[in-house]
Design a protein around this motif. Structure first.
Motif, PDB file in Angstrom:
ATOM      1  N   ASP A 371       0.866  -1.178   0.000  1.00 16.43           N
ATOM      2  CA  ASP A 371       0.000   0.000   0.000  1.00 16.43           C
ATOM      3  C   ASP A 371       0.902   1.227   0.000  1.00 16.43           C
ATOM      4  N   TRP A 372       1.190   1.741  -1.191  1.00 15.99           N
ATOM      5  CA  TRP A 372       2.172   2.811  -1.323  1.00 15.99           C
ATOM      6  C   TRP A 372       1.691   4.103  -0.687  1.00 15.99           C
ATOM      7  N   ARG A 373       0.404   4.325  -0.666  1.00 10.08           N
ATOM      8  CA  ARG A 373      -0.102   5.551  -0.055  1.00 10.08           C
ATOM      9  C   ARG A 373       0.120   5.548   1.463  1.00 10.08           C
ATOM     10  N   GLU A 374      -0.199   4.419   2.105  1.00 15.64           N
ATOM     11  CA  GLU A 374       0.039   4.312   3.550  1.00 15.64           C
ATOM     12  C   GLU A 374       1.520   4.345   3.862  1.00 15.64           C
ATOM     13  N   LEU A 375       2.331   3.720   2.986  1.00 13.03           N
ATOM     14  CA  LEU A 375       3.779   3.746   3.195  1.00 13.03           C
ATOM     15  C   LEU A 375       4.319   5.167   3.078  1.00 13.03           C
ATOM     16  N   TYR A 376       3.785   5.921   2.140  1.00 17.34           N
ATOM     17  CA  TYR A 376       4.202   7.315   2.012  1.00 17.34           C
ATOM     18  C   TYR A 376       3.811   8.108   3.251  1.00 17.34           C
ATOM     19  N   LYS A 377       2.609   7.879   3.754  1.00 16.50           N
ATOM     20  CA  LYS A 377       2.171   8.595   4.945  1.00 16.50           C
ATOM     21  C   LYS A 377       3.060   8.282   6.138  1.00 16.50           C
ATOM     22  N   ARG A 378       3.455   7.012   6.283  1.00 16.68           N
ATOM     23  CA  ARG A 378       4.303   6.630   7.418  1.00 16.68           C
ATOM     24  C   ARG A 378       5.687   7.265   7.306  1.00 16.68           C
ATOM     25  N   PHE A 379       6.274   7.230   6.104  1.00 17.17           N
ATOM     26  CA  PHE A 379       7.588   7.836   5.930  1.00 17.17           C
ATOM     27  C   PHE A 379       7.527   9.351   6.116  1.00 17.17           C
ATOM     28  N   HIS A 380       6.437   9.950   5.650  1.00 18.24           N
ATOM     29  CA  HIS A 380       6.306  11.398   5.797  1.00 18.24           C
ATOM     30  C   HIS A 380       6.158  11.778   7.268  1.00 18.24           C
ATOM     31  N   ARG A 381       5.430  10.969   8.038  1.00 20.78           N
ATOM     32  CA  ARG A 381       5.265  11.249   9.464  1.00 20.78           C
ATOM     33  C   ARG A 381       6.593  11.096  10.201  1.00 20.78           C
ATOM     34  N   GLU A 382       7.350  10.034   9.877  1.00 14.04           N
ATOM     35  CA  GLU A 382       8.654   9.852  10.525  1.00 14.04           C
ATOM     36  C   GLU A 382       9.624  10.970  10.154  1.00 14.04           C
ATOM     37  N   PHE A 383       9.579  11.390   8.925  1.00 15.20           N
ATOM     38  CA  PHE A 383      10.466  12.474   8.497  1.00 15.20           C
ATOM     39  C   PHE A 383      10.111  13.774   9.215  1.00 15.20           C
ATOM     40  N   SER A 384       8.824  14.027   9.368  1.00 15.45           N
ATOM     41  CA  SER A 384       8.403  15.244  10.082  1.00 15.45           C
ATOM     42  C   SER A 384       8.794  15.189  11.554  1.00 15.45           C
ATOM     43  N   ASP A 385       8.711  14.020  12.184  1.00 16.29           N
ATOM     44  CA  ASP A 385       9.108  13.894  13.585  1.00 16.29           C
ATOM     45  C   ASP A 385      10.603  14.110  13.762  1.00 16.29           C
ATOM     46  N   ARG A 386      11.386  13.596  12.825  1.00 10.33           N
ATOM     47  CA  ARG A 386      12.840  13.778  12.928  1.00 10.33           C
ATOM     48  C   ARG A 386      13.233  15.244  12.761  1.00 10.33           C
ATOM     49  N   ARG A 387      12.487  15.957  11.954  1.00  7.80           N
ATOM     50  CA  ARG A 387      12.786  17.378  11.783  1.00  7.80           C
ATOM     51  C   ARG A 387      12.329  18.197  12.979  1.00  7.80           C
ATOM     52  N   ARG A 388      11.305  17.758  13.680  1.00  8.40           N
ATOM     53  CA  ARG A 388      10.757  18.526  14.779  1.00  8.40           C
ATOM     54  C   ARG A 388      11.594  18.371  16.053  1.00  8.40           C
ATOM     55  N   VAL A 389      12.171  17.219  16.350  1.00 14.42           N
ATOM     56  CA  VAL A 389      12.894  16.958  17.594  1.00 14.42           C
ATOM     57  C   VAL A 389      14.138  17.834  17.736  1.00 14.42           C
ATOM     58  N   PRO A 390      15.036  17.945  16.748  1.00 15.12           N
ATOM     59  CA  PRO A 390      16.198  18.846  16.936  1.00 15.12           C
ATOM     60  C   PRO A 390      15.789  20.295  17.143  1.00 15.12           C
ATOM     61  N   TRP A 391      14.691  20.685  16.565  1.00 10.98           N
ATOM     62  CA  TRP A 391      14.255  22.071  16.732  1.00 10.98           C
ATOM     63  C   TRP A 391      13.826  22.348  18.170  1.00 10.98           C
ATOM     64  N   LEU A 392      13.150  21.376  18.814  1.00 11.10           N
ATOM     65  CA  LEU A 392      12.745  21.552  20.205  1.00 11.10           C
ATOM     66  C   LEU A 392      13.923  21.503  21.165  1.00 11.10           C
ATOM     67  N   SER A 393      14.903  20.647  20.887  1.00 21.34           N
ATOM     68  CA  SER A 393      16.044  20.525  21.796  1.00 21.34           C
ATOM     69  C   SER A 393      16.974  21.728  21.709  1.00 21.34           C
ATOM     70  N   SER A 394      16.921  22.452  20.603  1.00 23.70           N
ATOM     71  CA  SER A 394      17.812  23.602  20.467  1.00 23.70           C
ATOM     72  C   SER A 394      17.295  24.846  21.184  1.00 23.70           C
ATOM     73  N   LEU A 395      16.051  24.832  21.647  1.00 18.38           N
ATOM     74  CA  LEU A 395      15.511  25.994  22.347  1.00 18.38           C
ATOM     75  C   LEU A 395      16.087  26.089  23.758  1.00 18.38           C
ATOM     76  N   PRO A 396      16.353  27.284  24.268  1.00 12.89           N
ATOM     77  CA  PRO A 396      16.856  27.410  25.661  1.00 12.89           C
ATOM     78  C   PRO A 396      15.751  27.080  26.660  1.00 12.89           C
ATOM     79  N   HIS A 397      16.187  26.678  27.870  1.00 12.67           N
ATOM     80  CA  HIS A 397      15.240  26.276  28.905  1.00 12.67           C
ATOM     81  C   HIS A 397      14.736  27.505  29.658  1.00 12.67           C
TER      82      HIS A 397
END
Length: 448
Positions: A371-397
């Motif tokens: 199911d290429w559509r579901e596979l695309y959705k899963r990869f897109h979600r993982e890619f978005s999560d990987r981009r979001r985590v470094p951005w949150l860790s770089s913020l000062p406390h």
């Protein structure tokens, strides 16, 4: 009449020369076109039938799959197909054609000289070779005219149809010139003038009236039974075009377009050359057809309960999928929410497989039933999560509740700001809280 309906007429260009080719059948294939080019077009260009060649619509992308039909390749009747030759063959053929043309010219000049030297008492002898040479010389001297649309015109060029209409209309102002161009664009879209007898290459009678008002009436073969009226009015520097549609005794306003004549008409409009009178014809064609002509056809067919005749929705599934492959995923998802037809087309598995391999790198082999559509959705979600985590860790406390240090309250009584003030005059009077400084200036009541 039946043969014309079941045939496809094309223009084939080879070595800067254009030939006309007609293929019989409702939907001929690319192989039939190549066989026709090999049998008829190559010999006319001085090439053998064994010459290797390729076909292209734009001169860059080759048509390679001979099993496809011409319609699936995007070829329709009237298109211009280019013959791509190898570099060595193209150079040799161009040299040979130049030699043939020069020899033909020399031969015709010799025949002209011989005929002038013959006595006038008797007619010159005629032979078959002389007839053939004269015919070839006359045919080579006649320039090959190719039909051109306003959208294809470059700067300083104009279609022959526009030249004829412009010369016959004799415009007296830039607004007249722009109305002439708009009339030709309506004819290019398939409309025909109604309400008066108009000859080809001329403007309809009564198209120009006193007061800067123009009225043109049309009908379209795809919308039989409907009448289109275009009323054009001069509003200062603008030319306002209002299009109304009459279907079943009901009149509806479909489109309105405001155009500035100075943007498309040059200062050389008083002349008889349309190429010198107009500029940006391709832009004018796109603006006029997209905002006035095509909406008129769509509104007329919708009012008559007829299916759509053009647009993205009427493309075959193969061509529609090729278009969708060029879009980004956000546009594909938005298109799927337009209607049921687009929703079904955007759910195609081959489309999502192409989008997945285009946007992600996945070395793992996938089975056919993926199911290429579901596979695309899963990869897109993982890619978005990987981009979001470094951005949150770089913020000062920052603390959730910031600490505020309270300031100590002043003690009473407050000492006077300046010695010798009210405190010294009345030491037993209760002292009210006051500022730790005295304002600059005379004391109150000094003017008294």
């Amino acid at each position: 009449m039946t043969d014309d309906l079941h045939s496809m007429k094309l223009r084939v260009r080879i070595n800067k020369q254009t030939r006309r080719v007609e293929l019989l059948g409702e939907d001929p294939s690319l192989l039939e076109l190549m066989d026709r080019v090999r049998d008829a077009v190559l010999p006319s260009a001085g090439l053998s039938g064994d010459t290797q060649f390729s076909l292209s619509l734009n001169g860059a992308e080759l048509l390679c799959d001979t099993r496809q039909t011409l319609s699936s390749c995007g070829v329709v009747s009237g298109d211009l197909v280019c013959v791509i030759l190898p570099e060595s063959v193209a150079a040799a053929s161009s040299t040979a054609s130049s030699r043939v043309s020069s020899s033909t010219e020399n031969q015709s000049m010799r025949e002209t000289t011989t005929s002038s030297q013959q006595p006038a008492s008797g007619p010159p002898p005629l032979t078959v070779s002389q007839d053939n040479s004269s015919i070839s010389a006359s045919s080579s001297s006649v320039p090959i005219w190719e039909p051109m649309l306003c959208s294809e015109a470059q700067e300083g060029e104009a279609p022959l149809s526009l030249e004829l209409v412009y010369h016959a209309a004799r415009p007296t102002s830039p607004s007249d010139a722009l109305v002439v161009a708009g009339h030709l664009l309506m004819l290019e879209t398939g409309f025909s003038a109604q309400g008066c007898e108009s000859k080809p290459g001329e403007m309809p009678a009564g198209w120009r009236s006193v007061g800067g008002v123009y009225k043109l009436q049309y009908c379209h073969p795809l919308c039989e039974g409907s009448v289109t009226m275009v009323v054009i009015t001069c509003m200062g520097p603008l030319l306002v075009m209002n299009a109304t549609l009459k279907v079943n005794e009901s009149i509806n306003t479909v489109g309105k377009l405001s155009v500035k004549p100075a943007s498309y008409v040059t200062e050389a409009w008083p002349g008889e050359s349309a190429a010198a009178a107009f500029k940006d014809l391709s832009k004018l064609s796109r603006l006029f057809k997209d905002q006035l002509a095509y909406p008129l056809i769509a509104a007329a067919r919708e009012a008559m309960s007829l299916p759509m005749a053009f647009g993205l929705a009427v493309l075959p599934l193969e061509l529609l999928l090729r278009v969708l492959r060029l879009l980004d995923v956000r546009s594909v998802v938005r298109l799927s929410a337009v209607c049921k037809h687009f929703h079904a087309c955007t759910a195609d598995s081959s489309l999502w497989r192409h989008l997945f391999h285009r946007d992600f790198s996945d070395p793992e082999p996938r089975p056919r039933d993926t199911d290429w559509r579901e596979l695309y959705k899963r990869f897109h979600r993982e890619f978005s999560d990987r981009r979001r985590v470094p951005w949150l860790s770089s913020l000062p406390h920052f603390p959730q509740h910031p600490i505020f240090i309270p300031q100590p309250l002043p003690s009473f009584p407050v000492p006077p700001g300046i010695i010798g003030g009210e405190y010294d005059q009345r030491p037993h009077f209760p002292l009210l809280p006051r500022r730790l400084y005295d304002p600059i200036g005379p004391p109150p009541g000094h003017h008294r």
